[in-house]
Design a protein around this motif. Structure first.
Motif, PDB file in Angstrom:
ATOM      1  N   SER A 105      -6.339   8.763 -13.002  1.00  0.00           N
ATOM      2  CA  SER A 105      -6.609   7.710 -12.018  1.00  0.00           C
ATOM      3  C   SER A 105      -5.366   6.876 -11.728  1.00  0.00           C
ATOM      4  CB  SER A 105      -7.751   6.814 -12.483  1.00  0.00           C
ATOM      5  OG  SER A 105      -7.421   6.210 -13.717  1.00  0.00           O
ATOM      6  N   TYR A 106      -4.501   6.665 -12.736  1.00  0.00           N
ATOM      7  CA  TYR A 106      -3.300   5.873 -12.478  1.00  0.00           C
ATOM      8  C   TYR A 106      -2.308   6.634 -11.601  1.00  0.00           C
ATOM      9  CZ  TYR A 106      -1.511   8.486 -16.538  1.00  0.00           C
ATOM     10  OH  TYR A 106      -1.149   9.478 -17.411  1.00  0.00           O
ATOM     11  N   ASP A 107      -2.302   7.975 -11.691  1.00  0.00           N
ATOM     12  CA  ASP A 107      -1.458   8.773 -10.796  1.00  0.00           C
ATOM     13  C   ASP A 107      -1.910   8.593  -9.354  1.00  0.00           C
ATOM     14  OD1 ASP A 107       0.072   9.819 -12.857  1.00  0.00           O
ATOM     15  OD2 ASP A 107      -1.205  11.590 -13.096  1.00  0.00           O
ATOM     16  N   LYS A 108      -3.231   8.583  -9.145  1.00  0.00           N
ATOM     17  CA  LYS A 108      -3.763   8.410  -7.798  1.00  0.00           C
ATOM     18  C   LYS A 108      -3.386   7.044  -7.250  1.00  0.00           C
ATOM     19  CE  LYS A 108      -7.727  11.326  -8.801  1.00  0.00           C
ATOM     20  NZ  LYS A 108      -9.169  11.386  -8.940  1.00  0.00           N
TER      21      LYS A 108
ATOM     22  N   LYS B  74       2.608   4.137  -3.277  1.00  0.00           N
ATOM     23  CA  LYS B  74       3.831   4.694  -2.682  1.00  0.00           C
ATOM     24  C   LYS B  74       3.638   4.956  -1.194  1.00  0.00           C
ATOM     25  CE  LYS B  74       7.128   8.493  -3.319  1.00  0.00           C
ATOM     26  NZ  LYS B  74       7.312   8.732  -1.916  1.00  0.00           N
ATOM     27  N   ARG B  75       2.490   5.503  -0.830  1.00  0.00           N
ATOM     28  CA  ARG B  75       2.201   5.778   0.574  1.00  0.00           C
ATOM     29  C   ARG B  75       2.167   4.480   1.389  1.00  0.00           C
ATOM     30  NH1 ARG B  75      -2.568   8.893   0.276  1.00  0.00           N
ATOM     31  NH2 ARG B  75      -3.768   6.984   0.365  1.00  0.00           N
ATOM     32  N   ASP B  76       1.542   3.424   0.835  1.00  0.00           N
ATOM     33  CA  ASP B  76       1.498   2.122   1.525  1.00  0.00           C
ATOM     34  C   ASP B  76       2.889   1.526   1.676  1.00  0.00           C
ATOM     35  OD1 ASP B  76      -1.212   2.342   1.787  1.00  0.00           O
ATOM     36  OD2 ASP B  76      -1.689   1.015   0.096  1.00  0.00           O
ATOM     37  N   ALA B  77       3.708   1.639   0.627  1.00  0.00           N
ATOM     38  CA  ALA B  77       5.074   1.106   0.688  1.00  0.00           C
ATOM     39  C   ALA B  77       5.897   1.853   1.739  1.00  0.00           C
ATOM     40  CB  ALA B  77       5.743   1.210  -0.677  1.00  0.00           C
ATOM     41  N   ASP B  78       5.762   3.174   1.779  1.00  0.00           N
ATOM     42  CA  ASP B  78       6.480   3.965   2.792  1.00  0.00           C
ATOM     43  C   ASP B  78       6.042   3.583   4.198  1.00  0.00           C
ATOM     44  OD1 ASP B  78       7.850   5.268   0.814  1.00  0.00           O
ATOM     45  OD2 ASP B  78       6.599   7.080   0.864  1.00  0.00           O
TER      46      ASP B  78
END
Length: 160
Positions: A130-133, A139-143
């Motif tokens: 779950s922490y990987d997700k 990361k996707r939000d930051a990008d």
């Protein structure tokens, strides 16, 4: 009748990329009966709970739901039957070694027509925690935020 050409996606398993880290992908043929192909041509299939296993040197696709063909008769197929995947021998040997060695899974990513034949893209995958997700989502939000800021900066409308 002209021979069918091209690549037409029937169904894809988007949740698999969310739940698993994809290590390697393979394209496999699929052994089907006539009514299954007709049902797939209508675009009806589900890879939601599907997975692949290696048994006795053969690869099997399990839990794929291909609904019965509407205009089929008593010769219709069972929707969730186990289907054989067609791979080269060296690919099967490689999959046997990888799945036994480190707890990797075989997950179908998509099912499609390629030049008139049904193909399945299967992936050698490792389950995410779950922490990987959460890290992937962050990361996707930051990008996304960075790309928005860069777009504004390029247009000359940069505001802090």
């Amino acid at each position: 009748m002209p021979k069918e050409r091209g690549h037409k996606v029937i169904v894809s398993n988007r949740k698999a990329r969310h739940d698993y880290s994809i290590l390697d992908t393979y394209e496999a043929g699929l052994v089907l009966v006539g009514t299954e192909v007709k049902s797939l041509r209508e675009g009806r299939a589900s890879l939601a709970d599907a997975f692949a296993t290696v048994d006795d040197g053969e690869v099997w696709l399990r839990n794929v739901h291909i609904p019965e063909y509407v205009q089929g008769t008593w010769t219709n197929h069972t929707p969730r039957r186990t289907r054989k995947l067609l791979l080269h021998r060296q690919e099967i040997e490689k999959l046997i070694g990888k799945t036994k060695e480190s707890g990797l899974s075989l997950v179908p990513l998509s099912m499609y027509f390629k030049d008139g034949k049904v193909k399945v893209e299967i992936a050698l995958a490792k389950g995410k925690k779950s922490y990987d997700k959460r890290q992937d989502i962050a990361k996707r939000d930051a990008d996304r935020t960075i790309s928005r800021a860069m777009g504004r900066a390029l247009k000359g409308r940069y505001n802090d």
